[in-house]
Design an enzyme around this catalytic site. Structure first.
Site, PDB file in Angstrom:
ATOM      1  N   HIS A  40      27.714 -20.432 -36.064  1.00 31.33           N
ATOM      2  CA  HIS A  40      28.616 -19.458 -36.700  1.00 31.33           C
ATOM      3  C   HIS A  40      29.686 -19.022 -35.708  1.00 31.33           C
ATOM      4  CE1 HIS A  40      26.244 -19.393 -40.221  1.00 31.33           C
ATOM      5  NE2 HIS A  40      25.184 -18.876 -39.642  1.00 31.33           N
ATOM      6  N   HIS A  74      19.451 -23.684 -38.368  1.00 29.81           N
ATOM      7  CA  HIS A  74      18.870 -22.776 -39.368  1.00 29.81           C
ATOM      8  C   HIS A  74      17.815 -23.422 -40.247  1.00 29.81           C
ATOM      9  CE1 HIS A  74      21.704 -19.742 -38.483  1.00 29.81           C
ATOM     10  NE2 HIS A  74      22.737 -20.260 -39.091  1.00 29.81           N
ATOM     11  N   CYS A  96      15.951 -25.763 -35.471  1.00 30.78           N
ATOM     12  CA  CYS A  96      15.370 -25.158 -34.260  1.00 30.78           C
ATOM     13  C   CYS A  96      13.838 -25.206 -34.360  1.00 30.78           C
ATOM     14  CB  CYS A  96      15.846 -23.717 -34.158  1.00 30.78           C
ATOM     15  SG  CYS A  96      15.025 -22.819 -32.841  1.00 30.78           S
ATOM     16  N   GLU A 130      18.991 -19.779 -43.256  1.00 26.58           N
ATOM     17  CA  GLU A 130      17.598 -19.820 -42.783  1.00 26.58           C
ATOM     18  C   GLU A 130      16.648 -19.278 -43.855  1.00 26.58           C
ATOM     19  OE1 GLU A 130      16.615 -18.154 -38.802  1.00 26.58           O
ATOM     20  OE2 GLU A 130      14.848 -17.383 -39.809  1.00 26.58           O
ATOM     21  N   THR A 166      14.605 -15.032 -38.360  1.00 29.65           N
ATOM     22  CA  THR A 166      14.448 -14.959 -36.895  1.00 29.65           C
ATOM     23  C   THR A 166      15.484 -14.072 -36.201  1.00 29.65           C
ATOM     24  OG1 THR A 166      15.783 -16.954 -36.647  1.00 29.65           O
ATOM     25  CG2 THR A 166      13.392 -17.247 -36.698  1.00 29.65           C
ATOM     26  N   CYS A 202      13.034 -13.788 -33.465  1.00 25.74           N
ATOM     27  CA  CYS A 202      13.099 -14.756 -32.355  1.00 25.74           C
ATOM     28  C   CYS A 202      13.206 -14.046 -31.005  1.00 25.74           C
ATOM     29  CB  CYS A 202      14.300 -15.665 -32.566  1.00 25.74           C
ATOM     30  SG  CYS A 202      14.561 -16.754 -31.160  1.00 25.74           S
ATOM     31  N   SER A 230      28.616 -14.781 -38.007  1.00 24.72           N
ATOM     32  CA  SER A 230      27.322 -14.693 -37.317  1.00 24.72           C
ATOM     33  C   SER A 230      26.604 -13.382 -37.608  1.00 24.72           C
ATOM     34  CB  SER A 230      27.541 -14.836 -35.809  1.00 24.72           C
ATOM     35  OG  SER A 230      26.385 -14.444 -35.118  1.00 24.72           O
ATOM     36  N   SER A 231      25.429 -13.461 -38.263  1.00 24.72           N
ATOM     37  CA  SER A 231      24.691 -12.224 -38.564  1.00 24.72           C
ATOM     38  C   SER A 231      24.141 -11.632 -37.270  1.00 24.72           C
ATOM     39  CB  SER A 231      23.567 -12.480 -39.565  1.00 24.72           C
ATOM     40  OG  SER A 231      22.619 -13.356 -39.046  1.00 24.72           O
ATOM     41  N   SER A 274      25.464 -17.236 -30.806  1.00 25.49           N
ATOM     42  CA  SER A 274      26.284 -18.366 -31.234  1.00 25.49           C
ATOM     43  C   SER A 274      27.650 -18.393 -30.533  1.00 25.49           C
ATOM     44  CB  SER A 274      26.493 -18.292 -32.754  1.00 25.49           C
ATOM     45  OG  SER A 274      26.982 -17.019 -33.104  1.00 25.49           O
TER      46      SER A 274
HETATM   47  S1  SF4 Z   1      18.070 -17.508 -32.562  1.00 30.54           S
HETATM   48 FE1  SF4 Z   1      16.032 -18.297 -32.009  1.00 30.54          FE
HETATM   49  S2  SF4 Z   1      15.244 -19.204 -33.903  1.00 30.54           S
HETATM   50 FE2  SF4 Z   1      17.434 -18.950 -34.184  1.00 30.54          FE
HETATM   51  S3  SF4 Z   1      18.290 -20.929 -33.536  1.00 30.54           S
HETATM   52 FE3  SF4 Z   1      18.305 -19.578 -31.751  1.00 30.54          FE
HETATM   53  S4  SF4 Z   1      16.387 -20.056 -30.660  1.00 30.54           S
HETATM   54 FE4  SF4 Z   1      16.204 -20.832 -32.745  1.00 30.54          FE
END
Ligand code: SF4
Length: 299
Positions: A40, A74, A96, A130, A166, A202, A230-231, A274
């Site tokens: 993002h 995602h 991921c 996701e 996450t 995460c 990007s959230s 991101s």
């Molecule tokens: S924030 Fe965590 S779960 Fe999401 S892509 Fe990155 S490492 Fe993976």
């Protein structure tokens, strides 16, 4: 003016892995499709698009029969894999590993809960990729909850297992699951509840909150660099702003307003999971140029 880039900001390992995979594939073939934005962050997407990456969306899949396509960090629901297979596409899977584990857990919980008339609650954004990938793992009843007002859709008399997207705030997840617990207690009249709360925010994001808040406090002003979509970026930006009101959101170098820098001696630059490091460095360079141009020359 002193400018410091937060050493803990930037891509999480899931995004680094997806981008490395894309770069590797582009190095081999010079072109690759990606289902949705690989990250993002518009600037990073543009960089990869110059190298041959092309972003497409689910309704365009059918026009790309037999081509190679990347699924981003995602993750995707099983129906997307089935669709790609039906179209003879080769999937480069950059889901991921943390998301993959979470998908498996949702699937397993769904199998168990279905047998006892239970429900899965996902704390997340209803339209987030996701979340779409998670809810697609099961045909058990799933409720996506983003705000406490969304809790009205849940039947608190029946078993519940909770998961979080996450990148959501661990604190907010705790607050929502505490409310669920209280409402179940009220509905069932007992503290022995058929409720399971899975810790699924995460660590790559959760661990950033404290260090980011400390970083934001140490500086006169903060430039928070992130893509609009990007959230995780929106959440971390709000977090910075709550401890340092002079926190400014920017997607890159063009939006930086000179008045943001007025009276600032120590400027901090940070970003989302991101946000690429090279973009934060470019922002630092732009700030240095603005500061140089606006500093009165000594006689
Ligand atoms: S924030 Fe965590 S779960 Fe999401 S892509 Fe990155 S490492 Fe993976």
């Amino acid at each position: 003016m002193q400018i410091e880039i937060d050493p803990n900001s930037g891509f999480c390992f899931g995004v680094v892995r997806a981008i490395e995979l894309a770069e590797h594939e582009l190095g081999q073939c010079g072109k690759l499709l990606c289902l949705g934005d690989i990250v993002h962050n518009g600037a990073e997407v543009q960089r990869l698009e110059k190298a041959g990456l092309r972003t497409i969306y689910a309704d365009e899949l059918v026009a790309h029969k037999g081509e190679r396509i990347m699924f981003r960090a995602h993750g995707e629901p099983p129906t997307t894999y089935a669709k790609a297979q039906e179209l003879g596409m080769e999937v480069i899977d950059a889901t991921c590993p943390v998301v993959l584990q979470l998908q498996k857990k949702v699937k397993k919980s769904g199998e168990t809960l279905k047998t006892v008339g239970g429900q899965i609650v996902i704390f997340g954004k209803p339209d987030h990729a996701e979340v779409n990938g998670l809810r697609g793992q099961t045909d058990c009843e799933v409720h996506v909850v983003q705000h406490k007002e969304d809790l009205t859709q849940i039947d608190f008399r029946r078993p519940i297992e909770c998961f979080s997207q996450t990148t959501m705030s661990a604190q907010q997840y705790k607050a929502i699951t505490t409310l669920i617990e209280e409402r179940m207690q009220a509905a069932l009249g007992t503290t022995d509840l058929p409720l399971k709360v899975h810790a699924s925010t995460c660590g790559q994001v959760a661990n950033r909150h404290e260090s980011l808040a400390a970083f934001a406090k140490q500086h006169d002003a903060i430039l928070f660099v992130s893509g609009q979509k990007s959230s995780n970026g929106k959440m971390l930006y709000e977090e910075c702003r709550s401890v340092n009101p002079r926190t400014y959101f920017t997607t890159g170098t063009d939006e930086i307003a000179p008045e943001w820098l007025e009276g600032v001696e120590h400027l901090g630059i940070c970003g989302a999971t991101s946000t690429p490091r090279w973009l934060m460095e470019a922002v630092a360079q732009r700030v240095a140029n603005i500061a140089k141009a606006t500093t009165p020359r000594k006689a």
